[in-house]
Design a protein around this motif. Structure first.
Motif, PDB file in Angstrom:
ATOM      1  N   LYS A 133     -75.575 -35.848 -26.688  1.00 48.07           N
ATOM      2  CA  LYS A 133     -74.170 -35.413 -26.672  1.00 48.07           C
ATOM      3  C   LYS A 133     -73.677 -35.200 -28.105  1.00 48.07           C
ATOM      4  O   LYS A 133     -73.110 -34.160 -28.445  1.00 48.07           O
ATOM      5  CB  LYS A 133     -73.322 -36.473 -25.953  1.00 48.07           C
ATOM      6  CG  LYS A 133     -71.830 -36.177 -25.916  1.00 48.07           C
ATOM      7  CD  LYS A 133     -71.118 -37.254 -25.099  1.00 48.07           C
ATOM      8  CE  LYS A 133     -69.637 -36.990 -24.904  1.00 48.07           C
ATOM      9  NZ  LYS A 133     -68.823 -37.147 -26.097  1.00 48.07           N
ATOM     10  N   LYS A 134     -73.967 -36.199 -28.953  1.00 50.16           N
ATOM     11  CA  LYS A 134     -73.508 -36.116 -30.339  1.00 50.16           C
ATOM     12  C   LYS A 134     -74.148 -34.922 -31.066  1.00 50.16           C
ATOM     13  O   LYS A 134     -73.477 -34.187 -31.791  1.00 50.16           O
ATOM     14  CB  LYS A 134     -73.860 -37.429 -31.062  1.00 50.16           C
ATOM     15  CG  LYS A 134     -72.826 -37.809 -32.091  1.00 50.16           C
ATOM     16  CD  LYS A 134     -72.974 -39.237 -32.514  1.00 50.16           C
ATOM     17  CE  LYS A 134     -73.401 -39.238 -33.974  1.00 50.16           C
ATOM     18  NZ  LYS A 134     -74.093 -40.410 -34.416  1.00 50.16           N
TER      19      LYS A 134
ATOM     20  N   GLU B 242     -72.570 -31.702 -29.977  1.00 48.26           N
ATOM     21  CA  GLU B 242     -71.231 -31.543 -30.563  1.00 48.26           C
ATOM     22  C   GLU B 242     -71.326 -31.157 -32.031  1.00 48.26           C
ATOM     23  O   GLU B 242     -70.577 -30.311 -32.527  1.00 48.26           O
ATOM     24  CB  GLU B 242     -70.420 -32.830 -30.363  1.00 48.26           C
ATOM     25  CG  GLU B 242     -70.043 -33.002 -28.898  1.00 48.26           C
ATOM     26  CD  GLU B 242     -69.412 -34.334 -28.554  1.00 48.26           C
ATOM     27  OE1 GLU B 242     -69.485 -35.275 -29.383  1.00 48.26           O
ATOM     28  OE2 GLU B 242     -68.849 -34.433 -27.449  1.00 48.26           O
ATOM     29  N   ASN B 243     -72.292 -31.748 -32.705  1.00 49.66           N
ATOM     30  CA  ASN B 243     -72.514 -31.425 -34.106  1.00 49.66           C
ATOM     31  C   ASN B 243     -72.926 -29.952 -34.256  1.00 49.66           C
ATOM     32  O   ASN B 243     -72.424 -29.225 -35.121  1.00 49.66           O
ATOM     33  CB  ASN B 243     -73.603 -32.363 -34.656  1.00 49.66           C
ATOM     34  CG  ASN B 243     -73.729 -32.238 -36.139  1.00 49.66           C
ATOM     35  OD1 ASN B 243     -72.729 -32.027 -36.827  1.00 49.66           O
ATOM     36  ND2 ASN B 243     -74.950 -32.334 -36.640  1.00 49.66           N
TER      37      ASN B 243
ATOM     38  N   SER C 219     -69.988 -27.645 -33.868  1.00 46.20           N
ATOM     39  CA  SER C 219     -68.971 -27.695 -34.925  1.00 46.20           C
ATOM     40  C   SER C 219     -69.401 -26.938 -36.191  1.00 46.20           C
ATOM     41  O   SER C 219     -68.580 -26.645 -37.031  1.00 46.20           O
ATOM     42  CB  SER C 219     -68.625 -29.146 -35.254  1.00 46.20           C
ATOM     43  OG  SER C 219     -69.762 -29.742 -35.832  1.00 46.20           O
TER      44      SER C 219
ATOM     45  N   SER D 120     -62.233 -28.388 -29.872  1.00 45.64           N
ATOM     46  CA  SER D 120     -62.411 -29.695 -30.491  1.00 45.64           C
ATOM     47  C   SER D 120     -63.900 -30.020 -30.663  1.00 45.64           C
ATOM     48  O   SER D 120     -64.252 -31.002 -31.295  1.00 45.64           O
ATOM     49  CB  SER D 120     -61.761 -30.768 -29.615  1.00 45.64           C
ATOM     50  OG  SER D 120     -62.337 -30.709 -28.332  1.00 45.64           O
ATOM     51  N   ASN D 121     -64.772 -29.173 -30.111  1.00 47.39           N
ATOM     52  CA  ASN D 121     -66.215 -29.396 -30.187  1.00 47.39           C
ATOM     53  C   ASN D 121     -66.648 -30.740 -29.605  1.00 47.39           C
ATOM     54  O   ASN D 121     -67.585 -31.361 -30.097  1.00 47.39           O
ATOM     55  CB  ASN D 121     -66.725 -29.257 -31.624  1.00 47.39           C
ATOM     56  CG  ASN D 121     -66.491 -27.861 -32.146  1.00 47.39           C
ATOM     57  OD1 ASN D 121     -66.784 -26.890 -31.470  1.00 47.39           O
ATOM     58  ND2 ASN D 121     -65.939 -27.763 -33.339  1.00 47.39           N
ATOM     59  N   THR D 122     -65.939 -31.177 -28.592  1.00 43.24           N
ATOM     60  CA  THR D 122     -66.421 -32.358 -27.871  1.00 43.24           C
ATOM     61  C   THR D 122     -66.754 -31.912 -26.440  1.00 43.24           C
ATOM     62  O   THR D 122     -66.053 -31.077 -25.874  1.00 43.24           O
ATOM     63  CB  THR D 122     -65.353 -33.477 -27.801  1.00 43.24           C
ATOM     64  OG1 THR D 122     -64.122 -32.886 -27.419  1.00 43.24           O
ATOM     65  CG2 THR D 122     -65.191 -34.193 -29.115  1.00 43.24           C
TER      66      THR D 122
ATOM     67  N   ASN E 228     -66.803 -31.904 -22.601  1.00 44.37           N
ATOM     68  CA  ASN E 228     -65.794 -32.358 -21.645  1.00 44.37           C
ATOM     69  C   ASN E 228     -66.310 -32.126 -20.228  1.00 44.37           C
ATOM     70  O   ASN E 228     -66.029 -31.117 -19.607  1.00 44.37           O
ATOM     71  CB  ASN E 228     -64.493 -31.578 -21.887  1.00 44.37           C
ATOM     72  CG  ASN E 228     -63.408 -31.972 -20.914  1.00 44.37           C
ATOM     73  OD1 ASN E 228     -63.605 -32.868 -20.082  1.00 44.37           O
ATOM     74  ND2 ASN E 228     -62.276 -31.312 -20.989  1.00 44.37           N
TER      75      ASN E 228
END
Ligand SMILES: NC(=O)CC[C@H](N)C(=O)O
Length: 321
Positions: free
Chosen positions: A128-129, A132-133, A136, A164-166, A168
């Motif tokens: 997930k991280k 997201e990275n 971004s 927000s680049n998270t 969801n």
């Protein structure tokens, strides 16, 4: 007896047509729907940049090979990555300029299209991280086709105006629903490329092209009217199904799924991330199109069909950014 046989034979012979005549008559019957408003740029500048993209597949994915070929033909170094590679931390998405999610039936779509695939990525904290990275960074792009489009929507990678680049997965702004026909639809459909921010559609606007589609859950639905309005007003709807007047349509069968406004794909507000229901990677060679003879005549680009331009655009964008 003899008379009637020779009569039949005559009738058959008079119906024999050349491939060209057949194409022309089909053209008259169906309407010459395709118009390509750009020159396909087959002359790639050879560079020593090593631009890596990952084609990420899950059990049940079936579009990864064709996708890899299209990316490879555009000049990319293509990596074949399984979700398990990511979960095992054998590969990190950090090293790639592009992440590509191909079509198919991940986990057989038993929980709904791409639901299990989305969960396998979003519920693994490291994956997930790193996704997201990846999102971004401003020099990365992604493409999801069909099941990959459903995945991108399920993860909330497209449709969020604040970017927000998270991920969801709990309340994504866009979800894909069952075709209004209640059936799996698979056919060559006509789409229009609209002016948009999508980097992969650069200079392809206003073209009317045929493309393969194959899906059961292709209808875009939005969390609320604001989500849809924002996509419309920010030119994030790069591709729509059209009727035989080349007008975006919600009507079956030209629109196979009943998507509002004929929406066949959406892009992120920065144009870097693209989620499409049609399969351009299954339509990059003229011989993959129906009525091949006519298409060769129409496009004169040898074996490569106009959809290759999307992949050239991605490569060109990556070498510039
Ligand atoms: N071609 C595909 O990727 C199909 C996606 C999904 N399995 C559906 O039927 O909607």
């Amino acid at each position: 007896m003899w008379e009637s046989t020779s009569y039949e034979l005559e009738k058959i012979q008079s119906n024999v047509v050349t491939a060209e005549e057949e194409f022309n008559s089909l053209e008259n019957r169906l309407g010459p729907v395709y118009s390509c408003n750009f020159e396909l740029n087959n002359s790639l500048a050879v560079s020593d940049l090593s631009l890596k993209v990952a084609v990420i597949r899950e059990e049940g994915t079936n579009g990864d090979r064709e996708m890899s070929v299209a990316l490879f033909m555009a000049g990319f170094e293509v990596w074949d990555i399984t979700v398990q590679d990511l979960l095992n931390d054998a590969v990190n998405v950090d090293q790639f300029r592009g992440l590509i999610f191909p079509g198919g039936f991940s986990y057989g779509d038993v929980l709904g299209s791409a639901k299990g695939w989305a969960a396998s990525l979003a519920f693994h904290p490291n994956v997930k991280k790193s996704l997201e990275n990846f999102m971004s960074k401003n020099n990365t792009f992604s493409l999801g086709v069909c099941n990959g489009c459903q995945l991108m929507c399920n993860l909330g990678l497209v449709g969020e105006i604040n970017e927000s680049n998270t991920l969801n997965i709990d309340d994504p702004p866009v979800i894909m629903c069952h075709n209004k026909s209640g059936r799996y639809e698979s056919r060559f459909s006509t789409v229009k490329i609209n002016p948009s921010k999508a980097i992969m559609f650069k200079d392809m606007d206003e073209s009317i092209l045929g493309v393969w589609i194959a899906h059961a859950e292709g209808r875009f639905e939005f969390r609320n009217a604001d989500v849809k309005d924002a996509l419309v007003t920010n030119n994030c709807i790069p591709i729509t199904f059209v009727d035989d007047q080349n007008i975006s349509t919600e009507n079956y069968p030209m629109n196979p799924n009943g998507s509002p406004g004929g929406i066949a794909g959406i892009c992120s507000f920065n144009g870097r991330h693209l989620a499409l229901m049609p399969h351009p990677e299954r339509s990059v060679f003229t011989w993959q199109w129906p009525y091949t003879y006519g298409l060769k005549t129409a496009f004169k680009d040898g074996d490569r069909a106009p959809w290759m331009q999307m992949f050239y655009n991605a490569y060109e964008w990556c070498s510039r950014n």
